[in-house]
Scaffold this motif. Structure first.
Motif, PDB file in Angstrom:
ATOM      1  N   GLY A  66       0.731  -1.250   0.000  1.00 44.59           N
ATOM      2  CA  GLY A  66       0.000   0.000   0.000  1.00 44.59           C
ATOM      3  C   GLY A  66       0.766   1.310   0.000  1.00 44.59           C
ATOM      4  N   ASP A  67       1.999   1.348   0.429  1.00 43.18           N
ATOM      5  CA  ASP A  67       2.690   2.636   0.547  1.00 43.18           C
ATOM      6  C   ASP A  67       3.647   2.927  -0.595  1.00 43.18           C
ATOM      7  OD1 ASP A  67       1.447   3.262   2.953  1.00 43.18           O
ATOM      8  OD2 ASP A  67       2.941   2.152   4.105  1.00 43.18           O
ATOM      9  N   PHE A  68       3.504   2.242  -1.688  1.00 39.26           N
ATOM     10  CA  PHE A  68       4.499   2.322  -2.743  1.00 39.26           C
ATOM     11  C   PHE A  68       3.826   2.080  -4.075  1.00 39.26           C
ATOM     12  CE2 PHE A  68       7.544   0.099  -5.476  1.00 39.26           C
ATOM     13  CZ  PHE A  68       8.656   0.926  -5.389  1.00 39.26           C
ATOM     14  N   LEU A  69       4.140   2.894  -5.077  1.00 39.51           N
ATOM     15  CA  LEU A  69       3.630   2.677  -6.426  1.00 39.51           C
ATOM     16  C   LEU A  69       4.801   2.523  -7.393  1.00 39.51           C
ATOM     17  CD1 LEU A  69       0.690   5.236  -6.772  1.00 39.51           C
ATOM     18  CD2 LEU A  69       0.533   2.741  -6.696  1.00 39.51           C
ATOM     19  N   ILE A  70       4.807   1.412  -8.097  1.00 38.92           N
ATOM     20  CA  ILE A  70       5.873   1.171  -9.075  1.00 38.92           C
ATOM     21  C   ILE A  70       5.885   2.273 -10.126  1.00 38.92           C
ATOM     22  CG2 ILE A  70       6.656  -0.382 -10.912  1.00 38.92           C
ATOM     23  CD1 ILE A  70       5.803  -2.720  -9.087  1.00 38.92           C
ATOM     24  N   ALA A  71       4.719   2.754 -10.511  1.00 31.98           N
ATOM     25  CA  ALA A  71       4.649   3.822 -11.520  1.00 31.98           C
ATOM     26  C   ALA A  71       5.367   5.083 -11.027  1.00 31.98           C
ATOM     27  CB  ALA A  71       3.196   4.129 -11.861  1.00 31.98           C
ATOM     28  N   ASP A  72       5.249   5.394  -9.738  1.00 35.78           N
ATOM     29  CA  ASP A  72       5.962   6.552  -9.181  1.00 35.78           C
ATOM     30  C   ASP A  72       7.468   6.316  -9.205  1.00 35.78           C
ATOM     31  OD1 ASP A  72       3.528   7.759  -8.712  1.00 35.78           O
ATOM     32  OD2 ASP A  72       3.540   7.364  -6.548  1.00 35.78           O
ATOM     33  N   TYR A  73       7.862   5.095  -8.917  1.00 36.90           N
ATOM     34  CA  TYR A  73       9.274   4.710  -8.917  1.00 36.90           C
ATOM     35  C   TYR A  73       9.867   4.872 -10.316  1.00 36.90           C
ATOM     36  CZ  TYR A  73      13.146   1.761  -7.171  1.00 36.90           C
ATOM     37  OH  TYR A  73      14.351   1.266  -6.757  1.00 36.90           O
ATOM     38  N   VAL A  74       9.124   4.424 -11.312  1.00 43.97           N
ATOM     39  CA  VAL A  74       9.566   4.541 -12.702  1.00 43.97           C
ATOM     40  C   VAL A  74       9.590   6.011 -13.127  1.00 43.97           C
ATOM     41  CG1 VAL A  74       8.943   3.986 -15.093  1.00 43.97           C
ATOM     42  CG2 VAL A  74       8.934   2.198 -13.345  1.00 43.97           C
ATOM     43  N   ALA A  75       8.590   6.780 -12.692  1.00 46.29           N
ATOM     44  CA  ALA A  75       8.566   8.216 -13.009  1.00 46.29           C
ATOM     45  C   ALA A  75       9.789   8.917 -12.425  1.00 46.29           C
ATOM     46  CB  ALA A  75       7.280   8.852 -12.493  1.00 46.29           C
ATOM     47  N   LEU A  76      10.169   8.540 -11.215  1.00 47.80           N
ATOM     48  CA  LEU A  76      11.367   9.096 -10.585  1.00 47.80           C
ATOM     49  C   LEU A  76      12.618   8.731 -11.397  1.00 47.80           C
ATOM     50  CD1 LEU A  76      12.632  10.571  -8.140  1.00 47.80           C
ATOM     51  CD2 LEU A  76      12.798   8.330  -7.034  1.00 47.80           C
ATOM     52  N   PHE A  77      12.666   7.504 -11.887  1.00 45.16           N
ATOM     53  CA  PHE A  77      13.784   7.083 -12.744  1.00 45.16           C
ATOM     54  C   PHE A  77      13.885   7.995 -13.961  1.00 45.16           C
ATOM     55  CE2 PHE A  77      14.914   4.674 -16.618  1.00 45.16           C
ATOM     56  CZ  PHE A  77      16.250   4.424 -16.349  1.00 45.16           C
ATOM     57  N   PHE A  78      12.756   8.235 -14.630  1.00 46.32           N
ATOM     58  CA  PHE A  78      12.776   9.103 -15.810  1.00 46.32           C
ATOM     59  C   PHE A  78      13.213  10.518 -15.440  1.00 46.32           C
ATOM     60  CE2 PHE A  78       9.272   6.327 -17.812  1.00 46.32           C
ATOM     61  CZ  PHE A  78      10.197   5.560 -18.486  1.00 46.32           C
ATOM     62  N   ARG A  79      12.647  11.055 -14.364  1.00 49.17           N
ATOM     63  CA  ARG A  79      12.928  12.429 -13.952  1.00 49.17           C
ATOM     64  C   ARG A  79      14.409  12.614 -13.590  1.00 49.17           C
ATOM     65  NH1 ARG A  79       8.975  12.890 -10.460  1.00 49.17           N
ATOM     66  NH2 ARG A  79      10.218  12.501  -8.605  1.00 49.17           N
ATOM     67  N   ASP A  80      15.009  11.614 -12.947  1.00 48.05           N
ATOM     68  CA  ASP A  80      16.413  11.719 -12.551  1.00 48.05           C
ATOM     69  C   ASP A  80      17.383  11.377 -13.680  1.00 48.05           C
ATOM     70  OD1 ASP A  80      15.597  12.430 -10.042  1.00 48.05           O
ATOM     71  OD2 ASP A  80      16.172  10.546  -9.076  1.00 48.05           O
ATOM     72  N   THR A  81      17.011  10.435 -14.522  1.00 49.78           N
ATOM     73  CA  THR A  81      17.933   9.941 -15.542  1.00 49.78           C
ATOM     74  C   THR A  81      18.109  10.937 -16.680  1.00 49.78           C
ATOM     75  OG1 THR A  81      17.422   7.669 -14.956  1.00 49.78           O
ATOM     76  CG2 THR A  81      18.412   8.018 -17.112  1.00 49.78           C
ATOM     77  N   GLU A  82      17.043  11.589 -17.067  1.00 54.05           N
ATOM     78  CA  GLU A  82      17.109  12.550 -18.178  1.00 54.05           C
ATOM     79  C   GLU A  82      18.214  13.593 -17.957  1.00 54.05           C
ATOM     80  OE1 GLU A  82      15.815  13.069 -21.860  1.00 54.05           O
ATOM     81  OE2 GLU A  82      14.522  11.869 -20.601  1.00 54.05           O
ATOM     82  N   PRO A  83      18.210  14.326 -16.833  1.00 61.56           N
ATOM     83  CA  PRO A  83      19.282  15.316 -16.637  1.00 61.56           C
ATOM     84  C   PRO A  83      20.660  14.671 -16.435  1.00 61.56           C
ATOM     85  CG  PRO A  83      17.799  15.296 -14.740  1.00 61.56           C
ATOM     86  CD  PRO A  83      17.198  14.412 -15.789  1.00 61.56           C
ATOM     87  N   ARG A  84      20.699  13.484 -15.867  1.00 60.26           N
ATOM     88  CA  ARG A  84      21.994  12.812 -15.694  1.00 60.26           C
ATOM     89  C   ARG A  84      22.603  12.458 -17.047  1.00 60.26           C
ATOM     90  NH1 ARG A  84      23.969  12.296 -10.935  1.00 60.26           N
ATOM     91  NH2 ARG A  84      22.623  12.076  -9.128  1.00 60.26           N
ATOM     92  N   LEU A  85      21.776  12.023 -17.986  1.00 62.48           N
ATOM     93  CA  LEU A  85      22.289  11.708 -19.326  1.00 62.48           C
ATOM     94  C   LEU A  85      22.837  12.969 -19.993  1.00 62.48           C
ATOM     95  CD1 LEU A  85      19.622   9.164 -20.613  1.00 62.48           C
ATOM     96  CD2 LEU A  85      21.963   8.669 -19.865  1.00 62.48           C
TER      97      LEU A  85
END
Length: 124
Positions: free
Chosen positions: A27-46
């Protein structure tokens, strides 16, 4: 010298995110949020990684590639993780020959993994 390794492994290993389903069901975790965080962090890192390669800043290449590799492993983006690891090692050894080509491969794999991750999130 680094060899021009080709990474023919899978772009995405769903087992990594599948292992998080239990947390999601608690209940306290959404995989979609986790993946969204990956996209948000990875884009500027690339972007920063590409800039570090262009500037021939081996330490920055090592730092950014390490962060990208870790994020990729967290979501199962295995091919990206392998390429990022190569770039990290190149930064560590101050040998950036071929890094532009690896960066292009990394970007291509990032574009390939995005729909796979989104599809995984949309499956229930």
């Amino acid at each position: 010298p680094m060899t021009a390794a080709t990474h023919s492994g899978p772009d995405f290993d769903p087992a990594t995110l599948e292992s998080l389903r239990e947390l999601e069901q608690a209940g306290d975790f959404l995989i979609a949020d986790y993946v969204a965080l990956f996209f948000r962090d990875t884009e500027p890192r690339l972007i920063r990684l590409r800039q570090a390669i262009e500037a021939k800043d081996a330490k920055a290449v090592q730092f950014e590639a390490h962060a990208v590799e870790g994020a990729c492993r967290e979501v199962g983006a295995e091919a990206m993780a392998a390429i990022a690891n190569d770039l990290e090692q190149q930064g560590h050894s101050f040998d950036l020959r071929g890094a532009n080509e690896k960066m292009a491969q990394l970007q291509k794999r990032y574009e390939a993994v995005q729909p796979l991750l989104l599809d995984f999130c949309n499956r229930r």
